[in-house]
Write a protein that holds these residues in place. Structure first.
Motif, PDB file in Angstrom:
ATOM      1  N   ARG A  35     -29.537  37.071 -71.079  1.00 33.29           N
ATOM      2  CA  ARG A  35     -28.747  35.856 -70.892  1.00 33.29           C
ATOM      3  C   ARG A  35     -28.405  35.630 -69.421  1.00 33.29           C
ATOM      4  O   ARG A  35     -28.260  34.488 -68.978  1.00 33.29           O
ATOM      5  N   VAL A  36     -28.255  36.725 -68.662  1.00 34.04           N
ATOM      6  CA  VAL A  36     -28.033  36.563 -67.225  1.00 34.04           C
ATOM      7  C   VAL A  36     -29.249  35.903 -66.584  1.00 34.04           C
ATOM      8  O   VAL A  36     -29.131  34.986 -65.761  1.00 34.04           O
ATOM      9  N   GLY A  39     -29.258  32.269 -67.379  1.00 34.77           N
ATOM     10  CA  GLY A  39     -28.297  31.541 -66.558  1.00 34.77           C
ATOM     11  C   GLY A  39     -28.808  31.301 -65.145  1.00 34.77           C
ATOM     12  O   GLY A  39     -28.644  30.205 -64.593  1.00 34.77           O
ATOM     13  N   CYS A  42     -31.293  28.494 -65.249  1.00 31.71           N
ATOM     14  CA  CYS A  42     -30.639  27.185 -65.312  1.00 31.71           C
ATOM     15  C   CYS A  42     -30.176  26.711 -63.941  1.00 31.71           C
ATOM     16  O   CYS A  42     -30.173  25.510 -63.648  1.00 31.71           O
ATOM     17  N   SER A  82     -27.063  21.491 -65.868  1.00 35.06           N
ATOM     18  CA  SER A  82     -27.721  22.778 -65.709  1.00 35.06           C
ATOM     19  C   SER A  82     -26.896  23.767 -64.881  1.00 35.06           C
ATOM     20  O   SER A  82     -26.748  24.935 -65.259  1.00 35.06           O
ATOM     21  N   ALA A  85     -23.740  24.893 -66.788  1.00 36.72           N
ATOM     22  CA  ALA A  85     -24.144  25.731 -67.923  1.00 36.72           C
ATOM     23  C   ALA A  85     -24.591  27.110 -67.456  1.00 36.72           C
ATOM     24  O   ALA A  85     -24.267  28.130 -68.079  1.00 36.72           O
ATOM     25  N   GLY A  86     -25.338  27.164 -66.345  1.00 43.00           N
ATOM     26  CA  GLY A  86     -25.783  28.454 -65.819  1.00 43.00           C
ATOM     27  C   GLY A  86     -24.624  29.320 -65.357  1.00 43.00           C
ATOM     28  O   GLY A  86     -24.583  30.522 -65.628  1.00 43.00           O
ATOM     29  N   MET A  89     -22.765  30.551 -68.421  1.00 42.79           N
ATOM     30  CA  MET A  89     -23.547  31.547 -69.150  1.00 42.79           C
ATOM     31  C   MET A  89     -23.484  32.911 -68.460  1.00 42.79           C
ATOM     32  O   MET A  89     -23.281  33.943 -69.116  1.00 42.79           O
ATOM     33  N   ILE A  90     -23.621  32.916 -67.136  1.00 43.66           N
ATOM     34  CA  ILE A  90     -23.547  34.179 -66.399  1.00 43.66           C
ATOM     35  C   ILE A  90     -22.144  34.778 -66.493  1.00 43.66           C
ATOM     36  O   ILE A  90     -21.979  35.984 -66.730  1.00 43.66           O
ATOM     37  N   THR A  93     -21.580  36.172 -69.999  1.00 40.70           N
ATOM     38  CA  THR A  93     -22.384  37.368 -70.244  1.00 40.70           C
ATOM     39  C   THR A  93     -21.790  38.582 -69.543  1.00 40.70           C
ATOM     40  O   THR A  93     -21.736  39.680 -70.105  1.00 40.70           O
TER      41      THR A  93
END
Length: 287
Positions: A35-36, A39, A42, A82, A85-86, A89-90, A93
């Protein structure tokens, strides 16, 4: 006394983390690195695409405006969608991996009637068919075993039936829990994206591009305003309930169990002596 609840079940105890469950937790922590990478993609990939489009739009010959327009659209999407979201997400995570590490260091599992939960990451480890699912664990005060009742007459909202109930004072643990719910945040992340999208639509309409989008943006902000108003009204009612510190006990009838509700807001407090569903939702306080 307050206790932990999961899926309507009170915690029955704590047991050690088994070797098999510890191995699964380590694998889960390693897999989170994927997931990193997603991210980072993204955040980086749209910029790379925009650069390629910009280069393709400016060859040695005459420029190609369509490539510039496509690059601008990609950069707008990168800025509004993007990139945030990135980053989120990082961030999520990294926090998830840290929670799993603390679970491994703790080496214990919360045990409920039918499920077992890691105490920090709140992931189910038992039963096996549900392993890895997120568990909604919350703290709720137990109803006192005995209390001093005060007669109180209530009217059933649906049937209009008059029932003779009683009032009781909330215990200290219940009062603290209610005070925490009364400080729930007005905003939430679920309102951020509609605000961003609505702003983009309004800006596009102000530039003369598709005026209908501006109307949709206004509708989005009206919806957000109503959400704020609803949450603010609930919070104000719960604050009055917290100041009163009273629950109304309504006896059961036929197949309907006994339940308690808060006098000011009318929200159900307990059903058959167990906390109602809204109390078993983790609280985000407005500190």
């Amino acid at each position: 006394m307050s206790t932990l609840w999961c899926e309507g079940q009170a915690r029955t105890g704590t047991r050690p983390l088994t070797d098999e469950e510890a191995d699964w937790t380590r694998r889960k922590r390693r897999r989170a690195l994927v997931r990193v990478g997603a991210g980072v993609s993204c955040m980086v990939l749209p910029v790379a695409i925009a650069i390629v489009l910009f280069i393709a739009g400016h060859p040695s010959g005459p420029p190609r405006p369509r490539f510039d327009q496509a690059a601008n659209i990609v950069l707008i999407l990168w800025t509004l969608v993007s990139l945030p979201a990135g980053i989120l997400m990082i961030r999520d995570t990294i926090r998830h991996r840290a929670r799993l590490s603390r679970d491994l260091a703790d080496g214990s599992v919360w045990y409920f009637a039918e499920v077992a939960v890691l105490p920090v990451s709140r992931l189910l480890v038992a039963p096996n068919e549900r392993r890895g699912q997120f568990a909604n664990v919350a703290t709720a005060a137990l109803r006192p075993e005995s209390f001093y009742p005060v007669p109180f007459e209530v009217v059933h909202e649906e049937t209009g039936e008059q029932r003779k109930g009683t009032q009781r004072r909330l215990s200290q643990d219940e009062a603290r829990e209610l005070a925490a719910h009364a400080q729930v945040r007005l905003w939430s992340w679920s309102l951020v994206w509609p605000a961003i999208i609505g702003t983009g639509w309004i800006v596009a309409a102000m530039r003369g591009e598709r005026p209908a989008l501006g109307a949709l943006g206004v509708v989005g902000f009206v919806w957000i305003a109503f959400r704020f108003r609803r949450i603010a009204r609930i919070r104000e009612a719960l604050r009055r309930d917290s100041a009163a510190g009273v629950a109304v006990v309504v006896p059961g009838a036929a197949e309907e169990p006994e339940h308690e509700f808060l006098r000011e807001s009318g929200m159900v407090w307990t059903v058959a002596g167990a906390p109602s569903d809204w109390r078993l939702t983790p609280v985000s306080r407005d500190d």
